[in-house]
Motif scaffolding. Structure first.
Motif, PDB file in Angstrom:
ATOM      1  N   HIS A 220       0.834  -1.207   0.000  1.00 21.64           N
ATOM      2  CA  HIS A 220       0.000   0.000   0.000  1.00 21.64           C
ATOM      3  C   HIS A 220       0.868   1.256   0.000  1.00 21.64           C
ATOM      4  O   HIS A 220       0.562   2.228  -0.711  1.00 21.64           O
ATOM      5  CB  HIS A 220      -0.921   0.007   1.217  1.00 21.64           C
ATOM      6  CG  HIS A 220      -1.826   1.204   1.267  1.00 21.64           C
ATOM      7  ND1 HIS A 220      -3.002   1.272   0.558  1.00 21.64           N
ATOM      8  CD2 HIS A 220      -1.714   2.390   1.919  1.00 21.64           C
ATOM      9  CE1 HIS A 220      -3.580   2.438   0.774  1.00 21.64           C
ATOM     10  NE2 HIS A 220      -2.823   3.134   1.596  1.00 21.64           N
ATOM     11  N   GLN A 221       1.929   1.254   0.771  1.00 22.24           N
ATOM     12  CA  GLN A 221       2.804   2.420   0.824  1.00 22.24           C
ATOM     13  C   GLN A 221       3.434   2.708  -0.537  1.00 22.24           C
ATOM     14  O   GLN A 221       3.587   3.867  -0.934  1.00 22.24           O
ATOM     15  CB  GLN A 221       3.890   2.211   1.884  1.00 22.24           C
ATOM     16  CG  GLN A 221       3.370   2.251   3.318  1.00 22.24           C
ATOM     17  CD  GLN A 221       2.750   3.593   3.660  1.00 22.24           C
ATOM     18  OE1 GLN A 221       3.294   4.648   3.355  1.00 22.24           O
ATOM     19  NE2 GLN A 221       1.579   3.554   4.288  1.00 22.24           N
ATOM     20  N   GLN A 222       3.781   1.647  -1.268  1.00 22.74           N
ATOM     21  CA  GLN A 222       4.326   1.839  -2.608  1.00 22.74           C
ATOM     22  C   GLN A 222       3.264   2.408  -3.542  1.00 22.74           C
ATOM     23  O   GLN A 222       3.556   3.252  -4.404  1.00 22.74           O
ATOM     24  CB  GLN A 222       4.849   0.508  -3.158  1.00 22.74           C
ATOM     25  CG  GLN A 222       5.521   0.627  -4.522  1.00 22.74           C
ATOM     26  CD  GLN A 222       6.704   1.576  -4.502  1.00 22.74           C
ATOM     27  OE1 GLN A 222       7.591   1.467  -3.656  1.00 22.74           O
ATOM     28  NE2 GLN A 222       6.723   2.534  -5.436  1.00 22.74           N
ATOM     29  N   PHE A 223       2.026   1.968  -3.372  1.00 23.83           N
ATOM     30  CA  PHE A 223       0.921   2.492  -4.180  1.00 23.83           C
ATOM     31  C   PHE A 223       0.744   3.989  -3.935  1.00 23.83           C
ATOM     32  O   PHE A 223       0.550   4.765  -4.880  1.00 23.83           O
ATOM     33  CB  PHE A 223      -0.358   1.732  -3.840  1.00 23.83           C
ATOM     34  CG  PHE A 223      -1.581   2.219  -4.565  1.00 23.83           C
ATOM     35  CD1 PHE A 223      -1.630   2.250  -5.950  1.00 23.83           C
ATOM     36  CD2 PHE A 223      -2.700   2.643  -3.857  1.00 23.83           C
ATOM     37  CE1 PHE A 223      -2.769   2.696  -6.624  1.00 23.83           C
ATOM     38  CE2 PHE A 223      -3.834   3.088  -4.512  1.00 23.83           C
ATOM     39  CZ  PHE A 223      -3.870   3.112  -5.899  1.00 23.83           C
ATOM     40  N   VAL A 224       0.824   4.409  -2.684  1.00 23.69           N
ATOM     41  CA  VAL A 224       0.718   5.835  -2.357  1.00 23.69           C
ATOM     42  C   VAL A 224       1.825   6.617  -3.051  1.00 23.69           C
ATOM     43  O   VAL A 224       1.582   7.679  -3.649  1.00 23.69           O
ATOM     44  CB  VAL A 224       0.782   6.046  -0.828  1.00 23.69           C
ATOM     45  CG1 VAL A 224       0.845   7.538  -0.498  1.00 23.69           C
ATOM     46  CG2 VAL A 224      -0.420   5.410  -0.144  1.00 23.69           C
ATOM     47  N   LYS A 225       3.042   6.096  -3.009  1.00 21.46           N
ATOM     48  CA  LYS A 225       4.165   6.771  -3.671  1.00 21.46           C
ATOM     49  C   LYS A 225       3.935   6.865  -5.178  1.00 21.46           C
ATOM     50  O   LYS A 225       4.239   7.890  -5.803  1.00 21.46           O
ATOM     51  CB  LYS A 225       5.464   6.020  -3.381  1.00 21.46           C
ATOM     52  CG  LYS A 225       5.927   6.099  -1.934  1.00 21.46           C
ATOM     53  CD  LYS A 225       7.209   5.296  -1.723  1.00 21.46           C
ATOM     54  CE  LYS A 225       7.653   5.347  -0.269  1.00 21.46           C
ATOM     55  NZ  LYS A 225       8.867   4.520  -0.042  1.00 21.46           N
ATOM     56  N   ASP A 226       3.392   5.801  -5.759  1.00 24.14           N
ATOM     57  CA  ASP A 226       3.133   5.797  -7.204  1.00 24.14           C
ATOM     58  C   ASP A 226       2.074   6.836  -7.580  1.00 24.14           C
ATOM     59  O   ASP A 226       2.187   7.506  -8.614  1.00 24.14           O
ATOM     60  CB  ASP A 226       2.682   4.409  -7.652  1.00 24.14           C
ATOM     61  CG  ASP A 226       3.795   3.375  -7.575  1.00 24.14           C
ATOM     62  OD1 ASP A 226       4.975   3.787  -7.487  1.00 24.14           O
ATOM     63  OD2 ASP A 226       3.489   2.170  -7.584  1.00 24.14           O
TER      64      ASP A 226
END
Length: 346
Positions: A220-226
């Protein structure tokens, strides 16, 4: 709602092959009444107020739904032998009223006794009546499900404690799916208004039903960054972009995951040699052709009974095209600090 129906018709007339959305429950229902006839697959990350999508054979919904929430709660109440339930809910909120209607129906189907108390929370100002409402409820059940938002919920629960209902004889249950109310700041016990100590004691008798919180996961954190990187890129190229980063919420993740599922299903079909959407077979004699229906079924069935790790958590899809959502029940772990922790995970 009528806009959704019209847009669904326009999509079919424009030879669109799949619809993504709508997110709103009423719009989703209206659009899929039409898409069911046209045999057009649709996917959504919303529409959670419809108990089941089984009536829409070409729809796949990657969000939670009210039926799944209440089935989890009913299994919990059955385990504890609770059969008399007091419902206090906001009748002026469409979402809460719809959720309550679903819960009430399930409780009665299970042979449980329900004492119903609707509250118009938008215009509520008769705070002197709250003790009476709670005492009336206490004569009909020991388990209170209170579906109110914000400070009104806190007032009801604190009042219950003040009138002697915090001695362990009563159970209070609330719903906070996104950790914004009781588990967030909008309805937490701590408001720094002089009543925090009293409210904290009241909340120690509270169980909070919630979706499993996956916001801290690496995926999820990577999705936010994306998402943020995508907005930054649009700004660099002078494209229209919001001035601030949006809140990356559950629904954004659910829509992302259902589109990923759709892409995988189409790729699998192509790899299996399926001819994708031969437009000449859309209509025959004014009706949707059997070829089109077979293709829609082929794609839709590839979205059934699958699971994978998505940005919104682990995604399990059942045979009807509904997500089986991970649920949790929180309780106050530390009465000193007033912190809540997961007590039940399903």
């Amino acid at each position: 709602m009528w806009n959704a129906t019209g847009q669904a018709a326009m999509a079919f007339n424009a030879s669109m092959d799949v619809m993504i959305g709508p997110a709103c429950t009423d719009d989703m229902r209206a659009a899929n009444e039409l898409l069911t006839y046209f045999a057009m697959p649709s996917v959504t990350g919303g529409g959670n107020l419809v108990d089941s999508t089984s009536g829409y054979p070409y729809l796949t919904r990657c969000s939670f739904n009210t039926l799944g929430i209440w089935m989890f709660l009913l299994d919990f109440t059955k385990r504890h032998g609770w059969i008399n339930i007091v419902l206090i809910y906001d009748s002026d909120s469409n979402d809460i009223a719809t959720e309550t209607q679903s819960l009430r129906s399930l409780l009665k189907e299970r042979g449980m006794m329900v004492y119903d108390t609707p509250i118009n929370a938008t215009h509520f100002d008769n705070f002197d009546s709250v003790p009476t409402v709670l005492r009336d409820g206490s004569r009909n059940g020991r388990v209170f499900i209170i579906l109110l938002s914000g400070q009104l919920f806190r007032y009801f629960l604190t009042t219950a404690y003040r009138i002697g209902m915090g001695d362990g004889e009563f159970v209070f249950i609330s719903l906070d799916l996104f950790h914004e109310q009781v588990l967030g700041s909008l309805a937490s016990w701590q408001q720094r208004d002089g009543y925090d100590d009293e409210a904290k004691k009241a909340y120690s008798h509270l169980l909070v039903l919630s979706l499993k919180n996956t916001s801290s996961s690496a995926t999820h954190q990577q999705f936010v960054k994306d998402v943020h990187s995508s907005i930054d890129a649009r700004r660099r190229y002078n494209e229209a972009a919001p001035p601030l980063y949006p809140t990356v919420n559950y629904y954004m993740g659910a829509f992302h995951d259902v589109v990923v599922m759709l892409g995988r299903a189409i790729r699998q079909a192509i790899d299996d040699g399926v001819e994708m959407w031969p437009r000449t077979y859309k209509y025959r004699s004014g009706e949707v052709s059997e070829t089109s229906r077979n293709l829609a079924n082929n794609i839709t069935q590839r979205l059934r009974n699958v699971s994978f790790q998505g940005v919104s958590g682990t995604v399990y899809m059942d045979s009807d095209g509904d997500r089986v959502q991970d649920m949790t029940i929180y309780y106050m772990l530390d009465t000193g600090s007033g912190s809540f922790a997961v007590g039940v995970l399903h």
